[in-house]
Design a protein around this motif. Structure first.
Motif, short mmCIF file in Angstrom:
data_model
loop_
_atom_site.label_atom_id
_atom_site.label_comp_id
_atom_site.label_asym_id
_atom_site.label_seq_id
_atom_site.Cartn_x
_atom_site.Cartn_y
_atom_site.Cartn_z
N PHE A 279 5.33 -3.84 19.66
CA PHE A 279 6.99 -4.28 20.26
C PHE A 279 7.87 -3.83 18.85
CE2 PHE A 279 4.19 -7.19 22.49
CZ PHE A 279 5.15 -8.13 23.48
N GLY A 280 9.19 -3.12 20.04
CA GLY A 280 9.37 -2.65 19.27
C GLY A 280 11.21 -3.62 19.56
N PHE A 281 12.12 -4.23 18.18
CA PHE A 281 13.05 -4.62 18.28
C PHE A 281 13.97 -3.89 17.86
CE2 PHE A 281 9.37 -8.13 17.96
CZ PHE A 281 9.56 -8.29 18.76
N VAL A 282 15.34 -4.25 18.85
CA VAL A 282 16.17 -3.43 18.44
C VAL A 282 17.61 -4.19 18.04
CG1 VAL A 282 18.04 -1.99 19.36
CG2 VAL A 282 15.26 -1.29 19.67
N GLY A 283 17.40 -4.85 17.11
CA GLY A 283 17.73 -5.94 16.43
C GLY A 283 17.71 -6.51 16.40
N LEU A 284 17.54 -7.35 15.06
CA LEU A 284 16.69 -8.34 14.81
C LEU A 284 17.06 -9.62 14.01
CD1 LEU A 284 13.67 -8.50 14.41
CD2 LEU A 284 13.47 -8.14 11.54
N LEU B 79 15.79 5.12 15.88
CA LEU B 79 14.99 4.49 17.05
C LEU B 79 14.87 5.41 18.51
CD1 LEU B 79 16.25 2.44 19.48
CD2 LEU B 79 18.57 3.68 19.91
N PRO B 80 14.62 6.72 17.90
CA PRO B 80 13.70 7.56 18.60
C PRO B 80 12.73 7.13 18.71
CG PRO B 80 15.99 8.73 18.05
CD PRO B 80 15.97 7.14 17.49
N GLU B 81 12.04 6.71 16.79
CA GLU B 81 10.97 6.91 16.67
C GLU B 81 10.43 5.10 16.84
OE1 GLU B 81 8.37 6.61 12.16
OE2 GLU B 81 9.93 6.51 12.40
N LEU B 82 10.95 4.22 17.17
CA LEU B 82 10.55 3.08 17.41
C LEU B 82 10.64 2.94 18.91
CD1 LEU B 82 12.44 -0.53 16.60
CD2 LEU B 82 12.36 0.56 19.06
N LEU B 83 11.29 3.78 19.96
CA LEU B 83 11.40 4.42 21.47
C LEU B 83 10.07 4.45 21.96
CD1 LEU B 83 14.71 5.30 23.20
CD2 LEU B 83 13.64 2.83 22.79
N SER B 84 9.69 5.44 21.15
CA SER B 84 8.13 6.18 21.75
C SER B 84 7.01 6.11 20.42
CB SER B 84 8.40 7.67 20.57
OG SER B 84 8.35 7.57 19.66
N ALA B 85 7.49 4.79 19.78
CA ALA B 85 6.18 3.90 19.94
C ALA B 85 5.83 2.39 19.53
CB ALA B 85 6.45 3.40 18.13
N SER B 86 7.23 2.34 21.12
CA SER B 86 6.04 0.55 22.04
C SER B 86 5.81 0.15 23.34
CB SER B 86 7.84 0.49 21.33
OG SER B 86 8.98 0.12 19.87
N ASP B 87 5.60 0.02 23.63
CA ASP B 87 5.21 -0.57 24.74
C ASP B 87 5.86 -1.63 25.06
OD1 ASP B 87 2.49 0.67 24.77
OD2 ASP B 87 2.11 -0.93 23.19
N VAL B 88 6.20 -2.46 24.25
CA VAL B 88 7.54 -3.48 25.19
C VAL B 88 8.86 -3.09 24.22
CG1 VAL B 88 8.68 -5.69 25.24
CG2 VAL B 88 6.11 -4.36 25.60
N VAL B 89 10.29 -2.38 24.13
CA VAL B 89 11.48 -1.89 23.96
C VAL B 89 11.80 -3.43 23.85
CG1 VAL B 89 13.25 -1.31 23.51
CG2 VAL B 89 11.26 -0.04 24.11
N VAL B 90 12.62 -4.20 22.98
CA VAL B 90 13.37 -5.74 22.86
C VAL B 90 14.70 -5.52 22.37
CG1 VAL B 90 13.76 -7.97 22.83
CG2 VAL B 90 11.23 -7.02 23.05
N MET C 226 10.96 7.23 25.93
CA MET C 226 10.36 5.29 25.90
C MET C 226 8.89 5.98 26.27
SD MET C 226 12.63 2.68 27.55
CE MET C 226 11.72 1.58 27.62
N ARG C 227 7.96 5.23 25.85
CA ARG C 227 6.99 5.90 26.60
C ARG C 227 6.49 5.25 28.51
NH1 ARG C 227 2.19 2.16 22.41
NH2 ARG C 227 2.88 3.46 20.75
N PRO C 228 6.34 5.94 29.31
CA PRO C 228 5.87 6.06 30.51
C PRO C 228 5.50 4.76 31.36
CG PRO C 228 4.70 7.48 29.76
CD PRO C 228 4.89 7.19 28.36
N GLY C 229 4.78 3.65 30.03
CA GLY C 229 4.05 2.65 30.48
C GLY C 229 5.01 1.77 30.51
#
Length: 315
Positions: free
Chosen positions: A139-144, A186-197, A218-221
């Motif tokens: 899970f990638g949290f954009v803002g916490l 942010l680019p690192e988070l997007l490429s690493a996450s299955d769910v971006v919140v 983002m990841r394809p799935g």
């Protein structure tokens, strides 16, 4: 009180702060509301126009949500005290987990198939994918903020991996968070996450934060979950990514336009018809827990105001 939602809990207000003289005014005529606005000591509201604010005689205004964008605070008389209230964090966090499970388990897809008479599983159709559990997801949290921290705790309980970007990443990491970096990551988070919140406030810096470039990272799935504000995401770029299936899907609880009564805006209908979208009408925080907690804080603040004591969540 002019908020029709919290007015449904009028008995709770009277029970918790019955020593005060309550007027539940959401269904009253504009003329009667105007007279009450001018004469009340305290106003509890979700909306207030500039004209209403200028004619408001209340010394204390309590907004029934965390956002003040629909209340003309700047037009209130000088010296008016203003508070707001939240308590939606846990409810929205549960929504984040719910839509993530729905997506990862392909619940909507398999339900539609079975409604059509198709029994498709790994046992009956060899090409059917095997679903992951949370222990296999990032899970990638954009803002916490409060919502992100509550969702993080739930993800921790389900053994998911979590990362985050935020404006101020310093200090100790919340429990279970693998890393937290500045928004530059942010680019690192997007490429690493299955769910971006997405859980950031809407500002000049966050408007359009997720556009075509970010969606390509983002990841394809992957699933994009937006529980912040609609304009944080570029509408057309997201629609194209979903139609082209360059991302796995989106769970959208916030939108770019406001509804007209119970009629959904065109943008909502445009996205809701896509098979890889989970669409909800900005109701992720609408639980009895949220509203009951708001009643308690508002009642306590009104009594504190009457007694000359300090208030919570004061602007």
């Amino acid at each position: 009180m002019t908020d029709p939602i919290l007015e449904r809990l009028a008995d709770d207000f009277v029970e918790q702060a019955g020593q005060h003289d309550w007027h539940f005014a959401s269904a009253l005529s504009p003329e009667r509301q105007k007279a009450l606005l001018a004469s009340c000591d305290v106003l509890v509201c979700a909306r207030l126009t500039p004209e209403q604010a200028q004619g408001c005689g209340a010394r204390y205004v309590h907004i029934t949500g965390i956002g003040a964008d629909r209340v003309a605070v700047a037009h209130l008389p000088a010296g008016t005290i203003v508070s707001r209230t939240g308590h939606h964090e846990r409810s929205i966090a549960e929504h984040v987990v719910m839509v993530s499970m729905v997506h990862q388990r392909r619940l909507l897809e398999t339900s539609r198939e079975l409604q059509a008479g198709i029994w498709r599983t790994v046992a009956t159709a060899p090409q059917t994918p095997m679903n992951p559990t949370f222990s296999g997801l990032t899970f990638g949290f954009v803002g916490l903020g409060g919502i992100g921290e509550q969702a993080l705790a739930l993800c921790n309980a389900l053994a998911a991996r979590s990362v985050a970007v935020r404006r101020s990443p310093g200090g100790a990491l919340p429990a279970g968070l693998e890393w937290a970096k500045t928004m530059d990551a942010l680019p690192e988070l997007l490429s690493a996450s299955d769910v971006v919140v997405l859980g950031v406030p809407l500002t000049a810096e966050t408007t359009g934060l997720i556009g075509a470039s970010q969606l390509r990272q983002m990841r394809p799935g992957a699933l994009l979950v937006n529980v912040s504000r609609g304009p944080v995401v570029d509408q057309d770029a997201l629609f194209e990514a979903l139609v082209n299936q360059s991302i796995g899907g989106a769970a959208l609880d916030v939108w770019w336009d406001a509804p007209s009564g119970v009629v959904a805006p065109e943008a909502v209908r445009r996205f809701a018809q896509l098979p890889n979208v989970i669409a909800t009408p900005h109701n992720s925080g609408h639980t009895l827990d949220t509203f009951g907690s708001r009643v308690s804080e508002i009642a306590q603040n009104i009594t504190a105001f009457a007694d000359g004591r300090s208030l919570t969540n004061q602007l």
